[in-house]
Design a protein around this motif. Sequence first.
Motif, PDB file in Angstrom:
ATOM      1  N   LEU A 194     -11.800   4.706  99.123  1.00  0.00           N
ATOM      2  CA  LEU A 194     -11.377   3.322  99.319  1.00  0.00           C
ATOM      3  C   LEU A 194     -10.758   3.069 100.694  1.00  0.00           C
ATOM      4  O   LEU A 194     -10.116   3.961 101.270  1.00  0.00           O
ATOM      5  N   PRO A 195     -10.915   1.843 101.184  1.00  0.00           N
ATOM      6  CA  PRO A 195     -10.244   1.469 102.441  1.00  0.00           C
ATOM      7  C   PRO A 195      -8.792   1.054 102.199  1.00  0.00           C
ATOM      8  O   PRO A 195      -8.409   0.751 101.069  1.00  0.00           O
ATOM      9  N   PHE A 196      -8.044   0.997 103.290  1.00  0.00           N
ATOM     10  CA  PHE A 196      -6.649   0.530 103.217  1.00  0.00           C
ATOM     11  C   PHE A 196      -6.580  -0.958 103.532  1.00  0.00           C
ATOM     12  O   PHE A 196      -7.298  -1.441 104.405  1.00  0.00           O
ATOM     13  N   LEU A 197      -5.698  -1.657 102.843  1.00  0.00           N
ATOM     14  CA  LEU A 197      -5.354  -3.034 103.224  1.00  0.00           C
ATOM     15  C   LEU A 197      -3.862  -3.052 103.510  1.00  0.00           C
ATOM     16  O   LEU A 197      -3.043  -2.920 102.593  1.00  0.00           O
ATOM     17  N   LEU A 198      -3.548  -3.195 104.773  1.00  0.00           N
ATOM     18  CA  LEU A 198      -2.152  -3.049 105.227  1.00  0.00           C
ATOM     19  C   LEU A 198      -1.531  -4.408 105.550  1.00  0.00           C
ATOM     20  O   LEU A 198      -2.153  -5.247 106.206  1.00  0.00           O
ATOM     21  N   SER A 199      -0.299  -4.598 105.081  1.00  0.00           N
ATOM     22  CA  SER A 199       0.458  -5.799 105.429  1.00  0.00           C
ATOM     23  C   SER A 199       1.858  -5.359 105.851  1.00  0.00           C
ATOM     24  O   SER A 199       2.499  -4.566 105.153  1.00  0.00           O
ATOM     25  N   ARG A 200       2.345  -5.876 106.983  1.00  0.00           N
ATOM     26  CA  ARG A 200       3.638  -5.426 107.534  1.00  0.00           C
ATOM     27  C   ARG A 200       4.576  -6.631 107.589  1.00  0.00           C
ATOM     28  O   ARG A 200       4.222  -7.675 108.112  1.00  0.00           O
ATOM     29  N   THR A 201       5.788  -6.467 107.073  1.00  0.00           N
ATOM     30  CA  THR A 201       6.641  -7.647 106.843  1.00  0.00           C
ATOM     31  C   THR A 201       8.108  -7.435 107.218  1.00  0.00           C
ATOM     32  O   THR A 201       8.623  -6.322 107.084  1.00  0.00           O
ATOM     33  N   PRO A 202       8.775  -8.520 107.631  1.00  0.00           N
ATOM     34  CA  PRO A 202      10.238  -8.433 107.780  1.00  0.00           C
ATOM     35  C   PRO A 202      10.948  -8.849 106.482  1.00  0.00           C
ATOM     36  O   PRO A 202      12.160  -8.896 106.437  1.00  0.00           O
ATOM     37  N   TYR A 203      10.179  -9.224 105.454  1.00  0.00           N
ATOM     38  CA  TYR A 203      10.777  -9.862 104.275  1.00  0.00           C
ATOM     39  C   TYR A 203      10.931  -8.963 103.053  1.00  0.00           C
ATOM     40  O   TYR A 203      11.191  -9.457 101.964  1.00  0.00           O
ATOM     41  N   GLY A 204      10.731  -7.651 103.224  1.00  0.00           N
ATOM     42  CA  GLY A 204      10.943  -6.753 102.083  1.00  0.00           C
ATOM     43  C   GLY A 204       9.631  -6.341 101.432  1.00  0.00           C
ATOM     44  O   GLY A 204       9.091  -7.085 100.606  1.00  0.00           O
ATOM     45  N   ALA A 205       9.157  -5.168 101.776  1.00  0.00           N
ATOM     46  CA  ALA A 205       7.889  -4.671 101.211  1.00  0.00           C
ATOM     47  C   ALA A 205       7.996  -4.498  99.703  1.00  0.00           C
ATOM     48  O   ALA A 205       7.007  -4.599  98.981  1.00  0.00           O
ATOM     49  N   ASP A 206       9.213  -4.284  99.213  1.00  0.00           N
ATOM     50  CA  ASP A 206       9.415  -4.109  97.763  1.00  0.00           C
ATOM     51  C   ASP A 206       9.042  -5.361  96.970  1.00  0.00           C
ATOM     52  O   ASP A 206       8.862  -5.308  95.768  1.00  0.00           O
ATOM     53  N   GLN A 207       8.996  -6.517  97.674  1.00  0.00           N
ATOM     54  CA  GLN A 207       8.665  -7.765  96.971  1.00  0.00           C
ATOM     55  C   GLN A 207       7.216  -7.805  96.507  1.00  0.00           C
ATOM     56  O   GLN A 207       6.844  -8.631  95.673  1.00  0.00           O
ATOM     57  N   PHE A 208       6.385  -6.952  97.090  1.00  0.00           N
ATOM     58  CA  PHE A 208       4.953  -6.971  96.767  1.00  0.00           C
ATOM     59  C   PHE A 208       4.758  -6.409  95.366  1.00  0.00           C
ATOM     60  O   PHE A 208       5.065  -5.247  95.109  1.00  0.00           O
ATOM     61  N   ILE A 209       4.276  -7.249  94.461  1.00  0.00           N
ATOM     62  CA  ILE A 209       4.084  -6.758  93.095  1.00  0.00           C
ATOM     63  C   ILE A 209       2.700  -6.135  92.966  1.00  0.00           C
ATOM     64  O   ILE A 209       1.839  -6.343  93.808  1.00  0.00           O
ATOM     65  N   ALA A 210       2.490  -5.384  91.888  1.00  0.00           N
ATOM     66  CA  ALA A 210       1.238  -4.641  91.711  1.00  0.00           C
ATOM     67  C   ALA A 210       0.035  -5.521  92.040  1.00  0.00           C
ATOM     68  O   ALA A 210      -0.040  -6.663  91.573  1.00  0.00           O
ATOM     69  N   PRO A 211      -0.904  -5.015  92.848  1.00  0.00           N
ATOM     70  CA  PRO A 211      -2.004  -5.852  93.344  1.00  0.00           C
ATOM     71  C   PRO A 211      -2.811  -6.531  92.245  1.00  0.00           C
ATOM     72  O   PRO A 211      -3.250  -7.673  92.421  1.00  0.00           O
ATOM     73  N   ASP A 212      -3.000  -5.860  91.122  1.00  0.00           N
ATOM     74  CA  ASP A 212      -3.806  -6.490  90.076  1.00  0.00           C
ATOM     75  C   ASP A 212      -3.011  -7.524  89.280  1.00  0.00           C
ATOM     76  O   ASP A 212      -3.544  -8.190  88.401  1.00  0.00           O
ATOM     77  N   LYS A 213      -1.728  -7.684  89.594  1.00  0.00           N
ATOM     78  CA  LYS A 213      -0.896  -8.710  88.935  1.00  0.00           C
ATOM     79  C   LYS A 213      -0.486  -9.783  89.943  1.00  0.00           C
ATOM     80  O   LYS A 213       0.409 -10.583  89.690  1.00  0.00           O
TER      81      LYS A 213
END
Length: 610
Positions: free
Chosen positions: A59-78
Amino acid sequence: MTKQLKYLLIIPLWSLFLFVDAQETQNTSYIRQEVMIRMRDGIKLHTIIHRPAAILEKLPFLLSRTPYGADQFIAPDKNDYVGPMAKEGYIFVNQDIRGRYKSEGKYVMMRPAHPKGSKEIDESTDAYDTIDWLLKNIENNNGKAGMYGISYDGWTAIMGTVKPHPALVAVSEQASPADMYMGDDFHHNGAFRLSYGFEYVFSQEAAKTDTTFSFPVYDTYDWYLKLGPLSNINEKYIHHKLPTWNNFVQHPDYDAFWQKQAVANQLDTSHVHVMNVAGWWDQEDFYGPLKIYETLENKGAGKKNTIVIGPWNHGQWAYWAGDQLGNIKFGSPTSDKFRTEIQAPWFAYHLKGKGEGRFPKAITYQTGSNAWKTYSEWPVSEVTPKNIYFHAGGKLSFETATQAEGSYASYLSDPSHPVPYRPRPIEATFQKGSRWSSWLAEDQRFVKDRPDVLSFETEPLLTDITVSGKILANLYAATSGTDADWIVKLIDVYPEGYKAEPKMGGYELIVASEILRGRYRNGFEQSKAIPANKVELYPIDLHQMNHVFKKGHKIMVQVQSSWFPLYDRNPQRFVPNIFKTREGDYQKATHKIYTSKQYPSSITLPIVKE
Ligand code: PG9
């Protein structure tokens, strides 16, 4: 779905509301991993990796970089935003940028990139080092990476293309700012975005995690007015402690500081495919994606550069159906369409080789007719530019102004009674329930009767008029003061007796708008006093649109000189630096907007032949 527990998290950054379902996060088919990734200078960045529990292919990577808290990202399928892509299967990577949340290092607001070959770090090298680490340390990857994100995260995505890793093949910047002085979050044409600038900078720089300034009043219009001169922000509240505010004060003009930060001065073409995404009513970064698209076009990116513009506010394509913005209905779920039919296939083609890869150069939603349109060029060249002129008596028409010299409409602009930019109360920008995110679609009748707002309008249209492309206001104006702000709003007026939706009868919808701080009429690098009572031409870029003014509707233009407290008040007395104004610097002034043959104020509209 079982009984759900929903938390409403307010994310000041995108003004988005993200619904986190506590139970569903337990049921994801993705595995979550938390790592600290070491950058070339030894600083470690906190990174969350989600990959499918059952890996059936590389699989490929999909990267997102943020100042707002990476922990906020909920499970991709949800997660609504990336859900359609999660079905395809990617390794999702979310990272806290330097100095924010759980990452080490120093945070710098929109840190400019260093030239290629430099040994210094920047967001581009951090993206590079992250991708490099992922390729070497995360199993079952297919050797490709994409980046995406909205607003600040869109900016970190496009910065990934400045010195791109060879494995980075596709980037979708979505509402990325391009130039914080010319048209995005902090200034427009030199006019300072007071409420957004102050509240955002506080939210990012008063602490390592997002925080909000606590206003003692509900209607912040009052708070900003009582604030008095702009210098009181530092003196009374933040005491020179916020670096970005200090930069505002030190760089009032478009100097090297802003020019270095402007994305257009850092970007170049590369092997990376770019999909730019914008919203017609984006209240924060509409200018950015248009400018990035245009820059890449001018540098010859060709087929590697595409643009999508939908009927959205800032980030609306990510988390909602997109069938409505405020009172404006579109009749179909435009955001769903973007996520499933545009974003997911685009990444699937570039990162997984799926599909035929036939993407149009531009997909833009045509407002008014409520239809998606695809184009092989953007803006379209088959248009006829036509001026619509301001006339005496509040009239607007395609007929050339014929009035004698001296024909004008005037108003008294009083800094102690500025025009609100949206109906009061003006809740704090990031407060729960704030109407910030849809203010550009508000009915403009709320200011129509103010004596300091001029309205010019056509008769009801006899046929549809389609406008597609770049719009320019040509304002001939004079002031009794020595500085002034000029705001022009192009408005679609719905007919009275609007059968489709009676409550929309007479609605005044902004379809294009902008402000120009008069002191910058001859260039933004240096401010210049306006000679009192002298007529000057103020060209104001109203950006782009793709809109049908329908038969029976009217076209209206409103002109005013304050939009408060989104923009700070122009003192109307020239001072070298408005951030250093003192009590007594602000004065009333009489402004005149000319409607004569000699000074024919108008708007240039690119008209499409039907
Ligand atoms: N519009 C926000 C922003 C981006 C970059 C700098 C400052 C503000 C955002 O929503 O992220």
